[in-house]
Motif scaffolding. Structure first.
Motif, short mmCIF file in Angstrom:
data_model
loop_
_atom_site.label_atom_id
_atom_site.label_comp_id
_atom_site.label_asym_id
_atom_site.label_seq_id
_atom_site.Cartn_x
_atom_site.Cartn_y
_atom_site.Cartn_z
N ILE A 21 -5.61 1.24 25.90
CA ILE A 21 -6.32 1.82 24.74
C ILE A 21 -5.88 3.25 24.45
N ARG A 22 -5.21 3.90 25.40
CA ARG A 22 -4.65 5.24 25.13
C ARG A 22 -3.62 5.20 24.01
N GLY A 23 -3.03 4.03 23.80
CA GLY A 23 -2.06 3.89 22.72
C GLY A 23 -2.63 4.27 21.36
N TYR A 24 -3.92 4.06 21.17
CA TYR A 24 -4.55 4.44 19.90
C TYR A 24 -4.52 5.95 19.70
N ALA A 25 -4.78 6.71 20.75
CA ALA A 25 -4.74 8.17 20.64
C ALA A 25 -3.33 8.63 20.31
N HIS A 26 -2.34 8.01 20.94
CA HIS A 26 -0.94 8.35 20.64
C HIS A 26 -0.60 7.98 19.19
N ALA A 27 -1.09 6.85 18.73
CA ALA A 27 -0.84 6.43 17.36
C ALA A 27 -1.47 7.40 16.36
N LEU A 28 -2.69 7.84 16.64
CA LEU A 28 -3.34 8.81 15.75
C LEU A 28 -2.59 10.13 15.75
N GLN A 29 -2.10 10.57 16.90
CA GLN A 29 -1.30 11.80 16.96
C GLN A 29 -0.03 11.64 16.11
N ALA A 30 0.66 10.52 16.27
CA ALA A 30 1.87 10.28 15.50
C ALA A 30 1.57 10.24 14.00
N MET A 31 0.47 9.59 13.63
CA MET A 31 0.11 9.51 12.22
C MET A 31 -0.24 10.88 11.66
N ALA A 32 -0.98 11.67 12.42
CA ALA A 32 -1.31 13.03 11.97
C ALA A 32 -0.03 13.84 11.77
N VAL B 133 0.81 -1.22 0.00
CA VAL B 133 0.00 0.00 0.00
C VAL B 133 0.84 1.26 0.00
N ASP B 134 2.10 1.17 0.39
CA ASP B 134 3.01 2.31 0.35
C ASP B 134 2.45 3.52 1.11
N LEU B 135 2.04 3.27 2.36
CA LEU B 135 1.50 4.30 3.24
C LEU B 135 2.24 4.26 4.57
N PRO B 136 2.24 5.35 5.33
CA PRO B 136 2.78 5.27 6.68
C PRO B 136 1.88 4.39 7.54
N ILE B 137 2.52 3.63 8.43
CA ILE B 137 1.81 2.66 9.27
C ILE B 137 2.30 2.81 10.69
N ILE B 138 1.36 2.86 11.63
CA ILE B 138 1.68 2.80 13.06
C ILE B 138 1.03 1.54 13.60
N GLU B 139 1.84 0.69 14.23
CA GLU B 139 1.35 -0.54 14.84
C GLU B 139 1.04 -0.28 16.31
N VAL B 140 -0.10 -0.79 16.77
CA VAL B 140 -0.53 -0.60 18.16
C VAL B 140 -0.84 -1.95 18.78
N HIS B 141 -0.40 -2.11 20.03
CA HIS B 141 -0.81 -3.25 20.84
C HIS B 141 -1.21 -2.71 22.21
N ILE B 142 -2.31 -3.18 22.73
CA ILE B 142 -2.81 -2.71 24.03
C ILE B 142 -1.88 -3.15 25.16
N SER B 143 -1.43 -4.40 25.10
CA SER B 143 -0.51 -4.89 26.12
C SER B 143 0.94 -4.66 25.66
N ASN B 144 1.85 -4.78 26.60
CA ASN B 144 3.27 -4.71 26.26
C ASN B 144 3.69 -6.10 25.80
N ILE B 145 3.77 -6.28 24.49
CA ILE B 145 4.07 -7.59 23.92
C ILE B 145 5.45 -8.09 24.33
N HIS B 146 6.33 -7.21 24.75
CA HIS B 146 7.68 -7.60 25.12
C HIS B 146 7.77 -8.14 26.55
N ARG B 147 6.70 -8.00 27.31
CA ARG B 147 6.63 -8.55 28.68
C ARG B 147 5.79 -9.82 28.72
N ARG B 148 5.45 -10.32 27.55
CA ARG B 148 4.59 -11.49 27.46
C ARG B 148 5.36 -12.69 26.93
#
Length: 149
Positions: free
Chosen positions: A131-142, A94-109
């Motif tokens: 779920i606050r991670g989504y707001a941060h992701a949208l800010q970063a994408m904007a 798709v050649d678009l910017p992408i932000i990946e979000v995970h609710i949990s810390n996948i590195h502690r699992r």
């Protein structure tokens, strides 16, 4: 002027938020996630297309639909992030910017969750902020869209 569109795509089992393993994912529901995204989008003056699917093929198709339609993708691939090369290939295409979000810390699992294919193509990864991670992701994408604009 038309607001940039950000696709907010969610993978399998996120429809079970609030019920499934609340000790890991919290008590918020997918509707709560959508409200967080709607509020962030209004504040950032962007449009969102918020979706969730349990099907890998459907998620891949939605990613493909973003080419020429969306300005960026915020994606919580859930388990498909750890397993889906098809999703990785679609995100590359798709050649678009992408932000990946995970609710949990996948590195502690579990160790199998520490790696995601999506991270290989993502501009950034946000995990462990609930779920606050989504707001941060949208800010970063904007910010990315504005910088590229």
């Amino acid at each position: 002027m038309k607001r940039p569109l950000i696709a907010v795509l969610n993978g399998p089992n996120l429809n079970m938020l609030g019920l499934r393993q609340p000790e890991i994912y919290g008590h918020a529901t997918l509707d709560d996630v959508e409200q967080v995204c709607i509020q962030a989008a209004e504040r950032l003056d962007v449009a969102i297309d918020f979706r969730q699917t349990n099907g890998e093929g459907e998620l891949v198709s939605w990613v493909q639909e973003c080419r020429g339609r969306a300005s960026g993708i915020v994606i919580n691939p859930a388990a498909y992030g750890h397993t889906s090369i098809a999703l990785l290939d679609a995100l590359h295409a798709v050649d678009l910017p992408i932000i990946e979000v995970h609710i949990s810390n996948i590195h502690r699992r579990e160790p199998f969750r520490h790696h995601t294919y999506v991270s290989q193509v993502a501009s950034g990864v946000i995990c462990g902020l609930g779920i606050r991670g989504y707001a941060h992701a949208l800010q970063a994408m904007a910010d990315i869209i504005e910088d590229e604009g």
